[in-house]
Structures are given as structure tokens and as C-alpha cells.
Design an enzyme around this catalytic site. Structure first.
Site, short mmCIF file in Angstrom:
data_model
loop_
_atom_site.label_atom_id
_atom_site.label_comp_id
_atom_site.label_asym_id
_atom_site.label_seq_id
_atom_site.Cartn_x
_atom_site.Cartn_y
_atom_site.Cartn_z
N ASN A 37 58.22 -46.86 18.06
CA ASN A 37 57.49 -45.61 18.28
C ASN A 37 56.28 -45.84 19.18
O ASN A 37 56.03 -45.08 20.12
CB ASN A 37 57.00 -45.04 16.94
N ARG A 96 71.83 -35.21 24.00
CA ARG A 96 71.95 -36.64 23.69
C ARG A 96 73.31 -36.88 23.04
O ARG A 96 73.61 -36.31 22.00
CB ARG A 96 70.85 -37.11 22.73
N ARG A 132 64.92 -37.90 27.86
CA ARG A 132 64.18 -39.13 28.09
C ARG A 132 64.78 -40.34 27.36
O ARG A 132 65.06 -40.28 26.17
CB ARG A 132 62.72 -38.97 27.66
N HIS A 145 67.46 -27.79 26.21
CA HIS A 145 67.39 -28.50 24.93
C HIS A 145 68.19 -27.78 23.85
O HIS A 145 68.23 -28.21 22.70
CB HIS A 145 65.91 -28.64 24.53
N TYR A 195 69.66 -38.09 10.76
CA TYR A 195 68.70 -37.00 10.95
C TYR A 195 69.10 -35.80 10.12
O TYR A 195 70.28 -35.44 10.07
CB TYR A 195 68.67 -36.55 12.42
N ARG A 225 56.95 -32.88 10.17
CA ARG A 225 57.12 -34.34 10.07
C ARG A 225 56.10 -35.11 10.89
O ARG A 225 55.54 -36.10 10.45
CB ARG A 225 58.52 -34.74 10.54
N HIS A 237 64.52 -33.46 10.82
CA HIS A 237 64.66 -33.01 12.20
C HIS A 237 64.99 -31.53 12.33
O HIS A 237 64.82 -30.95 13.41
CB HIS A 237 65.77 -33.84 12.88
#
Length: 879
Positions: free
Chosen positions: A69, A440, A470, A500, A533, A629, A657
Site C-alpha cells: 500500500n 480489471r 492503474r 469505471h 473483495y 473502509r 469494496h
């Protein structure tokens, strides 16, 4: 994206779009800086590594997540702020009124506070693992036997792959790759001077030798040896890149599992590598570089291929400016200024830590351990369950089109049904087209293969790839090429907006006309992250949503930002305005004294307009609960501002998520699911989708999910007005006996999913038995062997007693309760299980404080045993 990133706790890192020029004046007291809030979030991740209730190897993995992270944070957020600090225009953060330079100073200061806690937590876990036979050995802890072994190992397996470099006038300082490890070797200057003298003496003697013939052999040999061990002049520094060809974890001889890391093996042979010099000392270093690069940079309408442009962008990213230097030990007074000068860094950008500079190796340690060791050091394995609302024996498309909406809750329920739906669509002659957005994807994806099969089967497949996801850019580029080769229509979205959204639309031609099967999700179409997730996925045949989905893909193909939708909210034009409008409605209700309320579950909250509106609602008396979160730029409980706002966070085994928006009191709350966090980048710079949950049963299910999450006393923590979070276990209760009782909501959802799957399997078995009993009653002449399970019929004669028959015919518990996919004979298809580890040993279901206690009925023979006994009795009567 490799597997460790499936557990990665970091948020999707935003870009500089959140940086705005605010109105003059001091920031509101209920606002805080987003970067510092993110660092607080990562501290909560690190604290999972210190949580004694977490298994040891999982604690080590949480520390690794903290490391990865932070690596990404420096690459993106610190990199972005570094760029902004160089801009002449006066730019400040809209939440804290801090300039980029002020934010950078605060970030580095906070990180220097976090590193000691990082070291303490790692060392604590390392020593505890040593006690249970998983020993991470440091060089000063090696035995003579281990040193001897490593000398031989290095000569055979490491030294041949080393590429040492020296740095002097003729060998400039090399480019240090982002995130790569290097052994830096300090060479003694005095030794250099001695070598210069030796060279000079050697030249003089060599000239004399040429004039006088018959030089003694001994002296000649000595001089030859000297010439072989004289290094280059002016060399003070050597570098050895860590070789990629070598295993990072080097197993050591002895009992248990002892290992040393590759960088320390290389350090041990540094003197041999630089044998022509005198090695003064060695160190391990790692450079973190800015990776925040604008994907639209240098593009125009004449670019021949956007995919090729993205490849060039990725190459450029690797050479951006450094933002951090890490070393395992303190850098010397000579070495530190040299490195800082060559890397253009300041002293506060240097971090010294005894923790290995790359913790990615932790994820592979379990492969070196026995099953028994893993069981003691890791969470019990969990496989997402087949959802109880779907019959594994029937086609998914048949069930979706015949019944109501289907809601899948990842990772507690499996993504397999949706993948199976795509497989069925790829072969269904009535399916005309499949359209999907892909942000993704897993590197190995059954979902992607199903879409490719559909295209190869003649379906019209449109895939919108977001190549700017990314750190997943390369993976998306590779998949987009495969899709094109298969005949799919591949599009890349917008120049100014990332797409997205997570939406898929299957269009069929039926006898009643065109039918749309629409899937909408809060998370990506990634089978790996769907196991880790928490996300929600809706599958619906709603004509209204289907028409909106068709309109959405039409707009995407035309690169058109639109708000022409009946039910869906689509950013950037709709999501934020409609959130604000619905909050305004709750404010009106509060002012009229009517029931009202707000709820948001999101990864992060940074958008100032939304935060200000929530503060306004609080001041009007609207009770607001936010389950966040990660980042929360909103500070709750501030007197006169946010007294009616509560912000809580869960950081646990699963990564929270899903995005849920709720408007109104719980009794009649309007519930929306979304792909968008409450962040400026999601609201204004991305194409996002939010949609209402119209089915009352599904709405109640989501509200129950929220209730359970907010009842968590093991992992839930609350943000206080002083900007700090309550400690872990703060809400835990103490029993009359003095025992601390902690309720883990994620563990509860896992248990609940297993229980539902087990009950569903028992119902299926009971139906099968009833069917066989009906067949036996209708056809009395049918041979006994045809009415009993195959395993019992195949049993030896004389073994067909009720007890032995039960043992031979009962379904294995692992198959009936924990399999993510149906057994081959039950699924009615030859398709393989989606993952090789789909079937795993069964786990004993545990009850939690939320589940009602169920009294166990008296034991009686299973349905299969009773069916077999009936068949035997029927056979005896015939005789």
C-alpha cells in the site's frame, strides 16, 4: 495484477483531480486532509498485523499489504503532489487549505512516525514465527553449517547471475529501477590509493624488466598476480542488482523451515565479487519513483493506436523521478550525500528500516509448509459458495429469465453463476450480442474466455477496455489484443474520463421480442478479487434497466456523455447531482419533523460538495451512518457541524469494496448500489453507474447485510472527532464470566454462506430421494439395483446393510457444502470447475451471536439410508 494484489487493501489511487483552488478562508472544522486520512487507513491495516486474534502467517501478510500500500501511495499520491509542487500556479487542497509542499512535509513526517511501528510489528511476528518453526534468519544469526551451505549455494545458484557495476568517472551512476533491490557496496578510498601506488610501482618494474633480461620467475609471478587484483581508479562505490533469475527465499538446512533472503546471500559474496577492491561495508537499498503519469499526455486525434500510446506511457513511467529512498541500515556519512545527490532527494525522503525492503515474498511462504503447519498459521480456507437462490442442475439463463432478480454477494457467494451465464450465452442461438465494460481482469480469466468463445461462435461481442486502470494497464492491453483477434469489437472509452462502470448486457431474440439480461456490479469482473473483495452483483431482466443498458453502450461507442436514462444514474452528469438531491430531500423531511436518515457504504469519502451537504443534513437533524473502509475527509461528531454523523470502518480478512447508498429511515429506505465511491475523481472524472434495488426481498437482504456489518465488534472501529479511530475490539462485550466476546461480521457471512449451501444440498438430495421413491412405487417390477444409489448397487452382496449402505452412498461433505462448482454429474455439463481448488476439505459450521440458536432434533437415519432400507424391504416382500 498478480495474486497478492487480490488481498491488497489499498484504494484505487486517485489522481490530482481532487486538487482544486478553493474559496478563500479557513477550512471547515469537519474536514481533514485526504493523504493523512489515507495514512491512518494504512495504519489500521498494519494493526491487523499486530492483532493476536489473527493467525501468524496472516499477520505477516497484513504487514506485507501495509508495505505494498505504502509503495503505491508514494508512487501515485506523493508522485502527484511532487509534480504539483513544481507548478507555479498557487494550488491548495480544498479540504485542508494545504499547498502541495505543505502536504508533502506532513506526509513524510507521518511516514517517519509509522516506520518504527512497522519495524516493531514485523519483528514481533518474525520472532513468533521462529518459535513455531518458520525461521527467517538474518546474516548475523547464521550457524557455521548454514554459512558453509550458503557459500556453496551462492557459487552454484547466485554468482553466475550477478551483474555488478562500479561507479567512477568512466562509469556514471546507473538508473535504479522503481521498486528494485540493489546491494550497494562501499569501497575503501585508502585501498584505492594503495592500489594507485601498486600500479605505479608495477609500471616502473615492468619498464626495468624490459631493459634487463632474465627477470626472476618468482618476481614475475608476483607482479602478474598484483595486476590481476588491481581495480579501476577513483572507484568508491559498487552496485549489484538483485538477480531476477534467483529464488528470493533461500531454504537453509536444518529442522523446520529456515530461510534467508536472497539480498543477504548477495551481500555475503560481495567481497568475492569485488575482490580487486577492499569492501568497506554493504547495504541494501530501494528507490521508489513517481508513477503518476497522465495517460492523455502527447495524444491527439491523429494517434495511430491508443493501445500503442499506452505502451509508450508505461515505458516512460519506469523512468520518472525518485520520491523515496529506503535502506536496511543507516547510510554512512559518505554514501548518503552521494546517493541523495545522484537521486535528487532530500534527507527527509530517506527511510531506514530493518524490515526487508520488498515483502512480496511473504505470500509464497505457505507453499514451503506442511498442511498441518498452514492450518495453524493461516485462516481456515474458504471457498465462495454456490448461491442458494440458484439450482446448479439447471441452466442459469433459464432461471434468470423465468424468475426474479438475482443478487450475488461476493466473496461469500461465487462468481461462477455469472461466468456460467456467459458460457451459456456464448452457445445460445437466441443470443444476439453481449456488451461489457472491463476495468480489471484476472491474468487468467474464465469470464474473458467465455466472451472470446461467444465472439468465435458468431455473437456480436463488444468489450470496452479501460487501458488506464492503474497498474493493470499491461494486463488489459494483452487481453484487448486477444479480444480483437477473436473478432470482438474492442473500444477504449473516453479521452477525458475513465470508464469505471461494471455493466454487462446480454441481448436475446425471443418469441415475445427482444429481451435484455443485464448484470450490474459494485466490483470488477475479476475472478481472483471476487474471492477476496466484498461486492454485490445484480442480474436482472428488467426491461427498463435493459433499455438503459443498451443506451449506455450506445453512448460509450459514440464517446457521448449523457443523462438520458430512465433508472440508472450515470456519472459524470448524474450520480453526484442525484446524491445531493436525495440528501436535500432528507433535510426537508427533518425540518418537517418527519422520519429521515442517510447511509453510505464506500471505500473513501473525499468529495467536498457531498461532505458539505452531509454536514448540512447533520445540522438539520438527519442521522447519518457511513461505513468507510479507507479515506474519510469528513470528520464526524464535530460540535455544531457533524454531531449527527457516525463514520465507522472495517478492515479485516476480506476487503470491503461494495458501494451502497441509502436515503431515508431504515423502514422505507431507498437503496442504491453503485460502482462509484464518494470521491471527486469518481463523481466528476469517471463514467460510473448507480442503480436502485427495486425488489423488496433483495432490499431487505441488503439492509440485513448492513445491520450485521454495523454489529461487528471484532474489526469495526469508529472515527472520533479528534481524527483518531477507536482501538481494535473497542466494541467487544464481556460475558458475566469475564470472557471477551467479539463478533466478526465477515466470519459470520462466511458461516452463513456455508450453512445455506449445505441446506441447499440437503434439499437437492431429499428431492432426488423422493423422485426415486416415486419411481419405485410406480414401477414395482423395477429391479432393486435400479432404485438404489449406484455406490450401494456396486457394493458386495452381504455388505448391503443399512449402516454400510449409508457409508457407501452419502455425498461427501466437501462436495455438498464447500464446493464453488457442482460435481460433474450434478451440473449437467462437461465444463470444468472454474478453479482447481474449488473443492476443499469441509469445515465445521460455527454459529455466531447473530444466528439464532437452533435446537438439534433427535438423531435419525438419513434420507438415503431410509430409501435404501425401503428398497431392501420391498425386495424381501417380493421374495
Amino acid at each position: 495484477m498478480h495474486i497478492k494484489e487480490a488481498l491488497c487493501m489499498a484504494n484505487d489511487n486517485p489522481t490530482s483531480s481532487d486538487q482544486v483552488i478553493p474559496a478563500a478562508g479557513n477550512p471547515a472544522p469537519y474536514l481533514q486532509n485526504r493523504e493523512l486520512s489515507w495514512l491512518d487507513f494504512n495504519e489500521r491495516v498494519l494493526e491487523q498485523g499486530a492483532d493476536e486474534s489473527v493467525p501468524l502467517l496472516q499477520r505477516l501478510n497484513f504487514i506485507s499489504i501495509f508495505w505494498s500500500n505504502l509503495q503505491e501511495f508514494f508512487m501515485v499520491r506523493v508522485g502527484s503532489l511532487t509534480d504539483l509542487s513544481l507548478v507555479k500556479k498557487h494550488i491548495v487542497d480544498s479540504k485542508s487549505n494545504m499547498t502541495p509542499s505543505e502536504q508533502l512535509r506532513a506526509i513524510y513526517l507521518r511516514c517517519h512516525e509509522l516506520y518504527p511501528a512497522y519495524e516493531r510489528t514485523f519483528e514481533q511476528v518474525r520472532l513468533l514465527l521462529n518459535k513455531v518453526g518458520v525461521t527467517h534468519v538474518r546474516p548475523d544469526e547464521l550457524t557455521d553449517e548454514q554459512r558453509s551451505y550458503l557459500a556453496e549455494y551462492a557459487e552454484a545458484n547466485v554468482t553466475p547471475f550477478l551483474s555488478p557495476q562500479i561507479i567512477n568517472a568512466r562509469h556514471p551512476f546507473p538508473h535504479l529501477e522503481n521498486g528494485a533491490l540493489y546491494i550497494v557496496v562501499r569501497l575503501d578510498e585508502e585501498a584505492d590509493n594503495a592500489q594507485d601506488q601498486a600500479k605505479s610501482e608495477h609500471k616502473k618494474k615492468d619498464k626495468k624488466g624490459k631493459k634487463s633480461k632474465g627477470k626472476p620467475a618468482k618476481e614475475s609471478t608476483k607482479n602478474a598476480s598484483l595486476s590481476q587484483n588491481v581495480g579501476a581508479e577513483g572507484t568508491m562505490l559498487g552496485l549489484i542488482p538483485l538477480p531476477r533469475q534467483c529464488a528470493r527465499v533461500v531454504k537453509l538446512p536444518g529442522d523446520g523451515f529456515s530461510f534467508i533472503l536472497l539480498e543477504h546471500v548477495v551481500e555475503m559474496v560481495a567481497e568475492q565479487v569485488f575482490s580487486m577492491y577492499t569492501v568497506k561495508h554493504t547495504n541494501v537499498i530501494c528507490v521508489t519513483r513517481n508513477a503518476d503519469i497522465d495517460a492523455t499526455e502527447s495524444t491527439d486525434e491523429n494517434d495511430e493506436d491508443y493501445r500503442e500510446h499506452m505502451k509508450r506511457i508505461l515505458k516512460k513511467r519506469a523512468r520518472l523521478a525518485p520520491v523515496r529512498l529506503e535502506s536496511e541500515r543507516e547510510l554512512s556519512d559518505t554514501l548518503e550525500p552521494l546517493l541523495l545527490d545522484r537521486l535528487n532527494l532530500k534527507k527527509h525522503q530517506v527511510f531506514t528500516t530493518s524490515v526487508p525492503l520488498d515483502l512480496s515474498f511473504t505470500w509464497g511462504l505457505a507453499s514451503h509448509l506442511s498442511e498441518k503447519q498452514c492450518a495453524a498459521l493461516m485462516y481456515p480456507p474458504f471457498t465462495p459458495q454456490w448461491p442458494a437462490c440458484l439450482d446448479r442442475k439447471r441452466p442459469i439463463m433459464e432461471q434468470v429469465t423465468a424468475g426474479g432478480d438475482v443478487l450475488l454477494s461476493y466473496p461469500y457467494e461465487s462468481m461462477d453463476p455469472f461466468v456460467q451465464l456467459l458460457r451459456e450465452a456464448s452457445r445460445d442461438p437466441r443470443v444476439i450480442s453481449i456488451k461489457i465494460t472491463l476495468y480489471r481482469l484476472a491474468s487468467q480469466s474464465h469470464l474473458a474466455e467465455a466472451l472470446i468463445d461467444a465472439a468465435e461462435n458468431g455473437k456480436e461481442v463488444t468489450a470496452l477496455f479501460e487501458l488506464r486502470a492503474r497498474f493493470d494497464e499491461s494486463n488489459n492491453i494483452e487481453w484487448s489484443q486477444r479480444f480483437e483477434q477473436a473478432g470482438c469489437n474492442v473500444i477504449y472509452g473516453f479521452r477525458d474520463y475513465k470508464v469505471h462502470s461494471k455493466i454487462c448486457c446480454i441481448t436475446r431474440q425471443t418469441d415475445d421480442g427482444i429481451q435484455h439480461i443485464t448484470q450490474l456490479g459494485t466490483g470488477n469482473y475479476n475472478e481472483k478479487t471476487a474471492k477476496l473483495y466484498t461486492d454485490l452483483s445484480l442480474i436482472t431482466t428488467s426491461p427498463t434497466i435493459g433499455r438503459d443498458a443498451t443506451e449506455f453502450f450506445r453512448n460509450m461507442a459514440l464517446e457521448n456523455v449523457s443523462d438520458n436514462y430512465d433508472v440508472l444514474w450515470v456519472a459524470p452528469l448524474q450520480v453526484k447531482p442525484l446524491i445531493l438531491k436525495n440528501i436535500d430531500h432528507q433535510i426537508e423531511l427533518a425540518r418537517r419533523g418527519e422520519p429521515c436518515g442517510l447511509f453510505f457504504k464506500t471505500n473513501s469519502v473525499t468529495d467536498k460538495e457531498i461532505i458539505d451537504k452531509i454536514a448540512e443534513a447533520s445540522q438539520a437533524g438527519v442521522k447519518t451512518v457511513m461505513l468507510v473502509r479507507g479515506i474519510s475527509c469528513l470528520v464526524p461528531g464535530v460540535e455544531g457541524c457533524t454531531e449527527n454523523v457516525r463514520v465507522v470502518s472495517i478492515v479485516g480478512r476480506m476487503l470491503e469494496h461494495s458501494r451502497i447508498y441509502g436515503f431515508g429511515p431504515r423502514a422505507n429506505m431507498k437503496v442504491y448500489l453503485a460502482s462509484a465511491d464518494l470521491m471527486t475523481r469518481n463523481m466528476d472524472k469517471r463514467v460510473e453507474i448507480a442503480w436502485p434495488v427495486l425488489d423488496e426481498k433483495l432490499r431487505d437482504r441488503i439492509l440485513s447485510y448492513i445491520d450485521v456489518s454495523l454489529s461487528d465488534t471484532a474489526k469495526l472501529r469508529e472515527l472520533l472527532p479528534n481524527r483518531r479511530y477507536t482501538p481494535l475490539g473497542f466494541f467487544a462485550q464481556v460475558s458475566p464470566e469475564g470472557k471477551t466476546i467479539r463478533f466478526d461480521s465477515q466470519a459470520h457471512f462466511m458461516d452463513e454462506a456455508r450453512l445455506k449451501a449445505r441446506m441447499n444440498t440437503e434439499v437437492e438430495v431429499e428431492r432426488e430421494v423422493e423422485k426415486r421413491e416415486a419411481v419405485a412405487a410406480a414401477e414395482p417390477e423395477t429391479p432393486v439395483a435400479a432404485t438404489v444409489p449406484a455406490a450401494a448397487a456396486a457394493a458386495p452382496a452381504g455388505a448391503a446393510t443399512p449402516a454400510t449402505s449409508e457409508a457407501a452412498t452419502v455425498l461427501p461433505e466437501a462436495t455438498s457444502t464447500t464446493s464453488g462448482a457442482a460435481p460433474a454429474d450434478a451440473a449437467g455439463t462437461s465444463e470444468p470447475a472454474l478453479e482447481p481448488d474449488a473443492i476443499e476439505p469441509a469445515e465445521k459450521a460455527t454459529t455466531t451471536a447473530i444466528l439464532p440458536r437452533v435446537e438439534q432434533p433427535p438423531h435419525k437415519p438419513s434420507l438415503l439410508v431410509r430409501a435404501l432400507a425401503a428398497a431392501i424391504r420391498f425386495s424381501n416382500r417380493r421374495k
